[in-house]
Every structure is written in C-alpha cells, then in structure tokens.
Scaffold this motif. Structure first.
Motif, PDB file in Angstrom:
ATOM      1  N   GLU A 311      45.653  47.006  42.149  1.00 57.69           N
ATOM      2  CA  GLU A 311      45.631  46.672  43.569  1.00 57.69           C
ATOM      3  C   GLU A 311      44.362  47.178  44.244  1.00 57.69           C
ATOM      4  N   GLY A 312      43.907  48.343  43.854  1.00 55.05           N
ATOM      5  CA  GLY A 312      42.744  48.912  44.507  1.00 55.05           C
ATOM      6  C   GLY A 312      41.424  48.424  43.961  1.00 55.05           C
ATOM      7  N   TYR A 313      41.409  47.928  42.706  1.00 51.26           N
ATOM      8  CA  TYR A 313      40.162  47.505  42.103  1.00 51.26           C
ATOM      9  C   TYR A 313      40.164  46.021  41.741  1.00 51.26           C
ATOM     10  N   ALA A 314      41.037  45.655  40.794  1.00 54.62           N
ATOM     11  CA  ALA A 314      41.001  44.284  40.276  1.00 54.62           C
ATOM     12  C   ALA A 314      41.234  43.256  41.382  1.00 54.62           C
ATOM     13  N   ARG A 315      42.212  43.516  42.249  1.00 53.55           N
ATOM     14  CA  ARG A 315      42.502  42.538  43.300  1.00 53.55           C
ATOM     15  C   ARG A 315      41.345  42.402  44.272  1.00 53.55           C
ATOM     16  N   GLN A 316      40.616  43.492  44.495  1.00 52.40           N
ATOM     17  CA  GLN A 316      39.504  43.442  45.435  1.00 52.40           C
ATOM     18  C   GLN A 316      38.243  42.839  44.801  1.00 52.40           C
ATOM     19  N   LEU A 317      38.082  43.018  43.507  1.00 54.21           N
ATOM     20  CA  LEU A 317      36.879  42.553  42.831  1.00 54.21           C
ATOM     21  C   LEU A 317      36.995  41.112  42.348  1.00 54.21           C
ATOM     22  N   LEU A 318      38.200  40.669  42.049  1.00 56.61           N
ATOM     23  CA  LEU A 318      38.397  39.283  41.605  1.00 56.61           C
ATOM     24  C   LEU A 318      38.672  38.406  42.822  1.00 56.61           C
ATOM     25  N   GLN A 319      37.777  37.470  43.076  1.00 55.43           N
ATOM     26  CA  GLN A 319      37.900  36.622  44.258  1.00 55.43           C
ATOM     27  C   GLN A 319      38.713  35.349  44.027  1.00 55.43           C
ATOM     28  N   PRO A 320      38.439  34.590  42.980  1.00 50.55           N
ATOM     29  CA  PRO A 320      39.153  33.305  42.828  1.00 50.55           C
ATOM     30  C   PRO A 320      40.652  33.522  42.625  1.00 50.55           C
ATOM     31  N   ALA A 321      41.446  32.691  43.271  1.00 58.58           N
ATOM     32  CA  ALA A 321      42.899  32.788  43.132  1.00 58.58           C
ATOM     33  C   ALA A 321      43.361  32.577  41.688  1.00 58.58           C
ATOM     34  N   PRO A 322      42.781  31.612  40.941  1.00 59.34           N
ATOM     35  CA  PRO A 322      43.222  31.443  39.550  1.00 59.34           C
ATOM     36  C   PRO A 322      43.007  32.707  38.705  1.00 59.34           C
ATOM     37  N   ALA A 323      41.894  33.416  38.940  1.00 57.52           N
ATOM     38  CA  ALA A 323      41.631  34.637  38.175  1.00 57.52           C
ATOM     39  C   ALA A 323      42.666  35.701  38.499  1.00 57.52           C
ATOM     40  N   ARG A 324      42.996  35.834  39.773  1.00 57.25           N
ATOM     41  CA  ARG A 324      44.013  36.807  40.165  1.00 57.25           C
ATOM     42  C   ARG A 324      45.366  36.452  39.563  1.00 57.25           C
ATOM     43  N   ALA A 325      45.721  35.176  39.628  1.00 60.86           N
ATOM     44  CA  ALA A 325      47.004  34.743  39.075  1.00 60.86           C
ATOM     45  C   ALA A 325      47.052  34.953  37.568  1.00 60.86           C
ATOM     46  N   ALA A 326      45.915  34.770  36.891  1.00 58.78           N
ATOM     47  CA  ALA A 326      45.869  34.951  35.441  1.00 58.78           C
ATOM     48  C   ALA A 326      46.133  36.409  35.078  1.00 58.78           C
ATOM     49  N   VAL A 327      45.512  37.332  35.811  1.00 60.55           N
ATOM     50  CA  VAL A 327      45.742  38.752  35.538  1.00 60.55           C
ATOM     51  C   VAL A 327      47.196  39.123  35.807  1.00 60.55           C
ATOM     52  N   GLY A 328      47.730  38.635  36.930  1.00 61.88           N
ATOM     53  CA  GLY A 328      49.124  38.923  37.246  1.00 61.88           C
ATOM     54  C   GLY A 328      50.071  38.362  36.203  1.00 61.88           C
ATOM     55  N   SER A 329      49.805  37.161  35.719  1.00 58.84           N
ATOM     56  CA  SER A 329      50.658  36.544  34.702  1.00 58.84           C
ATOM     57  C   SER A 329      50.582  37.306  33.392  1.00 58.84           C
ATOM     58  N   MET A 330      49.388  37.765  33.033  1.00 58.45           N
ATOM     59  CA  MET A 330      49.236  38.531  31.794  1.00 58.45           C
ATOM     60  C   MET A 330      49.990  39.852  31.871  1.00 58.45           C
ATOM     61  N   MET A 331      49.937  40.490  33.028  1.00 56.35           N
ATOM     62  CA  MET A 331      50.674  41.750  33.184  1.00 56.35           C
ATOM     63  C   MET A 331      52.180  41.516  33.092  1.00 56.35           C
ATOM     64  N   LEU A 332      52.659  40.443  33.701  1.00 58.75           N
ATOM     65  CA  LEU A 332      54.086  40.126  33.628  1.00 58.75           C
ATOM     66  C   LEU A 332      54.496  39.841  32.188  1.00 58.75           C
ATOM     67  N   LEU A 333      53.664  39.080  31.467  1.00 63.28           N
ATOM     68  CA  LEU A 333      53.949  38.791  30.070  1.00 63.28           C
ATOM     69  C   LEU A 333      53.954  40.066  29.235  1.00 63.28           C
ATOM     70  N   PHE A 334      53.035  40.969  29.540  1.00 63.09           N
ATOM     71  CA  PHE A 334      52.971  42.237  28.808  1.00 63.09           C
ATOM     72  C   PHE A 334      54.259  43.034  28.977  1.00 63.09           C
ATOM     73  N   TRP A 335      54.729  43.166  30.222  1.00 61.05           N
ATOM     74  CA  TRP A 335      55.935  43.957  30.461  1.00 61.05           C
ATOM     75  C   TRP A 335      57.166  43.296  29.852  1.00 61.05           C
ATOM     76  N   ILE A 336      57.260  41.991  29.949  1.00 61.15           N
ATOM     77  CA  ILE A 336      58.397  41.294  29.343  1.00 61.15           C
ATOM     78  C   ILE A 336      58.392  41.482  27.829  1.00 61.15           C
ATOM     79  N   THR A 337      57.205  41.382  27.235  1.00 63.06           N
ATOM     80  CA  THR A 337      57.091  41.571  25.788  1.00 63.06           C
ATOM     81  C   THR A 337      57.474  42.994  25.395  1.00 63.06           C
ATOM     82  N   TYR A 338      57.003  43.958  26.165  1.00 61.65           N
ATOM     83  CA  TYR A 338      57.290  45.358  25.838  1.00 61.65           C
ATOM     84  C   TYR A 338      58.786  45.638  25.889  1.00 61.65           C
TER      85      TYR A 338
END
Length: 350
Positions: A311-338
């Motif tokens: 929230e403090g770094y990646a969200r502020q540094l990544l501008q395009p919405a698709p890039a932000r959504a991709a990171v969020g989706s990867m994190m969700l997939l990671f937690w579900i997998t774990y």
C-alpha cells in the motif's frame, strides 16, 4: 511445625525421634549427593552451550541420572526432608528435564514450522468463523453502499474528513481520478507505509481482542470497517471509476482485507468457544481456542506488514490500473495457494 507423616503431631515427638529423622534425612542426602552433583555439572555445561566438555560416559549416564534425581525428589516429598534439599532437587530435576526433553531449536526453527504448516493448520481450524466473518464483511459493504446511495450524508458520517483526502461526494471525476494516482516521494512513501501498517494492525488486533466479549463487538467492528469500504466503492462507481478504484484497492486489499478477515475470525473463534464451551469449562475452552487464534494472529501481523509495503510503495509507484490489478490478483492467488494446495504438502512434511 505442623505434622510429620510418620511421627504424628509435632508436640508429640520426642527429641530422640527428631534426631532419628534428621539422621535419616542426612543419610538420604549423602547416599545420593554424588549423583546429584554429577547431574548438575552436566546440566550446567548444557545450559552454557558447552556439550563438548561433557564426557561420553556422562552423556550416556544423563538419562539414568535424571531418573534417579526424579525418584529422589518423589521420596523427598513423601518423607518431608529439609526444605533446602527439596528445593535443590526440584530445581535440578526441572533444569535436567528441559535439557533432555525440552525444545532444541529457538525462534528460527519455530518460525520455519509456523510457515511450513502451523499457520495454515490453525487457519483451517477456523473455517466456520472465517465463513461467518466473510458473510459479515460482505453484509457490511452492502450496508455502506446502500446507505450512501440513499443519502449521501451517510458518506460523511461513515468517513471522517481527514480520512477521505478529497474523496467525497461532489468532487469532480478528474479530482477523484487524481486521488488514485501514485506519489514519487520516497520519504513520504516510507511514512505513509508506516502509518498504514500501524492503523491496519490496530484494527485487526482490536477485532481479535473484542472476541472475548462473545464476539459481538468483533462483528460490529467488521460491519463498520466494511461499511466504510462500501461507501467509498459507491462514490467511485457513481463517478465512473469503478475499475480504477478496484485496481487501486486490490494491490494491497487482497492481502489487507484477508488479514482483517482472519483477525475477525480469530476473535469470533474465541467468542464462540466461550459462548458454547461444550463439555469443557469456559476458561479451558477459551484457553484452547486462544492458543489457536494467537497462532493465526501471528500470521495476520505478517500479512499486514506485507500489505503495508504494498500500500505504501507498490500502489503509489505503479500507475496503470492493469498493473495494480495484476499485483493484487497475484497476491490473492498466492494466499489461496498457500492455504489450500501447498498446505497439504506442508502438513505431510511436518
């Protein structure tokens, strides 16, 4: 002096009897003191982390010496020897037990086991509370949305002015879109990340702690916090920025909201065990559920630390919405997998 188990009341004991008891106590100590001292020397070497100074004979004799000391302690308690000998034996047996049967690894080993299955196992045990907390959070989001959709004044009641940061009804689409943009000030991002981590940790810990009041305050806290989310979602969707807001939120929200969900479930787990202890007493049920919930909360702190960085770094540094959504989706997939696929393999290894 109150009672002697073998001699009756203290006032009925004659001096010869007292002298005989003293001699028995001294003889008991002298016959075994050599082995006690040998065991103590071995324990001291182990406590100081110097096992190489212990001879092979002493290492082989350690279990036997421990059992002999434990047996001596049992006899000492039954025959009421002098307090000094009894205290010495209790301390010696306790220290020896820890060196023989106690844990061999410290925090690094515990943390490896925690990540390799301990955390996921505790989370799986809370599946019912997770379902309840998820339903409460969804309901809270819907409540916030519907309240603001009916009367925009509810937005200001749910979201204080200092929290909205210009994101409020009446703001132009351009202003709302600008509020979703990133910042390039590295120092400012560090302060912002620290603030977000502290705030989200406080909410999660409070949701967990309130579980001791039978979980009712935990439910109310989850409803309020997700009502804030629902109100803000309505604002951006109404301005035609639903996708941009979802991407802005997802980069950290998939981790942060899941952490708050687990914290709320941990609180509900304690509250449910206290309200419905079953055959156990309330204190015993709370103790058992509290240990399990505490394990989950350790993982929640880890997740919140990750969410704060996102929230403090990646969200502020990544501008395009698709890039932000991709990171969020990867994190969700990671937690579900774990918590699903990898957890079974970890549990087998453990």
């Amino acid at each position: 002096m109150a009672l002697f188990p073998f001699f009756g009341r203290a006032e009925d004991i004659s001096p010869p009897d007292i002298e005989a008891a003293s001699l028995r106590s001294d003889r008991f100590r002298l016959e075994r003191e050599t082995d006690w001292r040998r065991l103590e020397a071995i324990v001291v070497a182990l406590e100081k982390g110097r096992p190489r100074r212990i001879s092979d004979d002493d290492l082989l004799a350690l279990p036997v010496l421990y059992r002999q000391a434990a047996s001596s302690l049992a006899v000492a308690r039954e025959t009421t020897l002098d307090a000094g000998t009894l205290g010495y034996l209790e301390s010696l047996v306790r220290r020896a037990w820890f060196q023989i049967y106690g844990p061999r690894d410290g925090f690094p080993g515990w943390f490896r086991r925690f990540l390799a299955g301990g955390w996921s196992e505790a989370v799986r045990a809370l599946w019912l509370e997770i379902c309840i907390a998820l339903a409460v959070m969804v309901a809270g989001t819907m409540v916030g949305w519907l309240l603001v959709a009916r009367d925009v004044e509810w937005y200001h009641r749910l979201i204080p002015g200092e929290m909205s940061s210009g994101r409020a009804p009446g703001a132009t689409r351009e202003a709302l879109a600008a509020s979703l943009s990133g910042q390039n000030d590295a120092e400012g991002l560090t302060v912002f990340a620290t603030y977000l981590f502290s705030n989200n940790s406080a909410v999660s810990i409070l949701a967990f702690a309130l579980g001791f009041a039978f979980g009712i305050p935990t439910v109310l806290l989850l409803v309020y916090n997700t009502a804030v989310l629902g109100a803000m979602m309505w604002l951006f969707v109404d301005a035609g920025l639903g996708w941009e807001f979802a991407a802005w939120l997802s980069i950290h929200g998939t981790t942060e909201l899941l952490a708050i969900l687990l914290a709320g479930a941990a609180g509900l787990h304690i509250g449910r065990s206290m309200a419905f202890p079953g055959s156990q007493s309330v204190l015993v049920a709370a103790e058992s559920s509290g240990r399990r919930a505490a394990t989950v909360m350790v993982g929640v702190v880890v997740m919140l630390a990750i969410a704060g960085l996102l929230e403090g770094y990646a969200r502020q540094l990544l501008q395009p919405a698709p890039a932000r959504a991709a990171v969020g989706s990867m994190m969700l997939l990671f937690w579900i997998t774990y918590f699903t696929v990898l957890r079974r393999r970890s549990a087998t290894i453990a």
